[in-house]
Write a protein that holds these residues in place. Sequence first.
Motif: not given
Lengths: 338, 503
Positions: A201, A204-205, A207-209, A211, A332, B92, B94, B96-98, B151, B153
Amino acid sequence: MGKKRLGHEFYVFLAIVSLSLIIQARSGQFFTLNNIVDLMVSFIVPAIFAMCELIVIISGGMDVSFPAVASLSMFATTKILLSMNYTGNVFFAFLLSGSFGLIMGAINGALISIFNLPALIVTLGTQSIFMGILQGALNAQEIAEIPKVMFDFGNAKLFVATNPLNGLKSNMSSSILILFAVVIITYVFLHFTMWGRGVYAIGGDSNSAIRAGFKVKQIKFSIYCFVGIVAGIAGMTRVCMMQNCQPNNLIGMEMTVIAAVVLGGTSVKGGSGTIIGALLGTFLLTIISNSLLLLSIPTYWQSFFTGLIIIIGTGVTSFQLILSSHRLPSMRKSKNEA
Amino acid sequence: MDTTPQTAEIILKASNIKKSFSGVVALDGVDLEIKKGEIHCLAGENGCGKSTLIKIISGVYGMDSGKIELNGHTYHKISPIDSIRNGVQVIYQDFSLFPNLSVMENLAYNTELAQKRTFVNWKRLRKIAEEAIRMIDFNIDLDQKVELLSIANRQQIAICRALINDAKLIIMDEPTTALTKKEVQNLFRIIKLLQVKGISILFVSHKIEEVFEISERLTILRNGKNVLACSTSEIDNQDFSYYMTGKKFEMSCYDPTIDYSATPILKVNNLSLKNGFNDISFSLYRGEILGITGLLGSGRTELALSLFGICPADSGSIELNGIDVKITSVFDAIQNGIGYVPDDRLTEGLFLDQAISDNIIVSNLENLSNKIGILDNKKRIAAIKEWLEKLSIKTSDPRDNVQTLSGGNQQRVVLSKWMSRNTAILILNGPTIGVDIGSKNEIHTILRSLAEKGMGILIISDDLPEVLTTCNRILIMKHGNLMGRLKSSDISELELARECISN
């Protein structure tokens, strides 16, 4: 887990198979029991290091200090055991070396997690400091005679493989059990603990981790502690297997290990990578450095081929990345239409 | 603010919240009250304190003074955990996903962490994830990696994740920014579904149409203070703009005195481009703002691109000040004093990660350098200063990256790029897309003053109120043909809309 990653490991596996077949066809020596055992034996230490580096790179970091950590731990441990004429269990040697590693790893971890410094820069600095201590303060020279317990452990073998043609014998070192243990522990950590999922995690990101509630600083700190312990153990393994203690001989290995891990499909940007991939990558580079001799290719060509494989291997990864990013818009679109 | 008798109905009540950052006041005694199952909009221009307020409610920032009541508990200090335990979930921008992990892992980890799990049970993760997507009837492959999703999804995943964490209040920070119109409608459908389940939504936005479409009540902030809290039905568009900006916008038409007997600065004769537009002829006089409008696909954008040399026309001619010119490349257009502001300023008009100052002068480097091509630093600094002042671009340091600016200020930087090189004709494609009302008005004022100084301006836009108030003449395009020309003072918005869609 993505099919793509499986694919990558498959390519590395294919590369190993085809390289083996070429060497076998040219020399007739590759698929002999003693050669395979030799390969496995020289695979042990790099593969243990690869587990350390794998975790670090998945978390989005880069550690170049582990050979220095290993060297300093093993040298200090050997010196201490010699000075006290230690005759007890070899387990203590590993414990001591691992503890030295833990201290150094904790220093890395503290600098990286508390001050939020880039791991590569921190470990570049600390590896230089550790080597300085080793060569300056400890005035490290080769120790030709290591404690008997360590010597005996290094001599211990699971079995002996004999080449029926020329009678050459190779010992399967018991140290491979250490590799098994490290691999299993790493696997369980990465796959079955929230700590391990946190490593992915953060890669991956981060900041997300934060939060999501992962304790990012703690996880980062413990990653480098883990690396320190394992590096210390790897260093001790090396000394036992070599039957002497050469303080400078691991230096430079960080580059090969990083290359092997990345070759195995681990993204340098962090967030993805598998144990199988890292092991295959390490095995491929081990074959190159060991078996090109069988083709009577001079040693200096080894580094040429190592470099070539690294560039082709990582090239494949980024090529796949380009392909998948091209696939994105069309996907997409189809989602929108659905 | 009147307090409703059924206090049990109120899920969040923030009173007199104050917050400063190193002496700068961000929130100066703000109140916010959200009822159970309510869709509440928090509106305000960039920098009004919306984000700060959200972060205080979610516990990311501490407040200097004031109190927050959540489900009847009163907090003077609130931590992220307190906030989450009371059912506050923030989505948010962004999300806050991985990106590197699967949909399943993204959905389940928050729950697992909240329950202080040490070990991972993949079956349990799947169960949590399946339950999560069922909540909004979301159909998706749980093993897919998030980085491969659209985005919209990703947003739905973030919503599902909020829901399984027992959300009672979901705060969505500008949720429609990166969505297509269709995706926005789907989001609204989900929001209404959540409302039925009794979940409150705090919808943060500055887009008027969306605020009126989805929200029941709204709170408007300006400069860190409450200016309005009421039901959406009690106010109209114009009130909304007024409360957001604090300015009354006179909706007067632009009606300059134009000397139509003079030579037009731009005259287009029978211009055609295959698959673009046919036989277009018009003139643009000194001091005019000419609007070109029409539906998507009417050829309006292609026409603009032709005039700027990106897609040169197949046939026809272009005259500048009565002289025939050939425009076959962007270079030709710039040499002839034509400037173009694209609709996607972020990818086409600006170097986002470069300094504001460098972006301002980038089109004008040759005038600021000496004979051998070395930049004259004094001239450079003077030019930057001049344009920052002229266009009142708000920045603490011109060396900051352009992306640190708000949409309106970014658009001003794009304008200054062209104005700094004495452009005679400026073509703007959708000049105020994604810009808040206050900045929108300022950009219109800037365009008017440019026109009054003698520049010819061409605005391509489907924002009809914008076209009507900013332009003095309007051309309507349909299927690549010019179907109407009129003076903007002669027509109402409704009539113009009818003109655009009629056949």
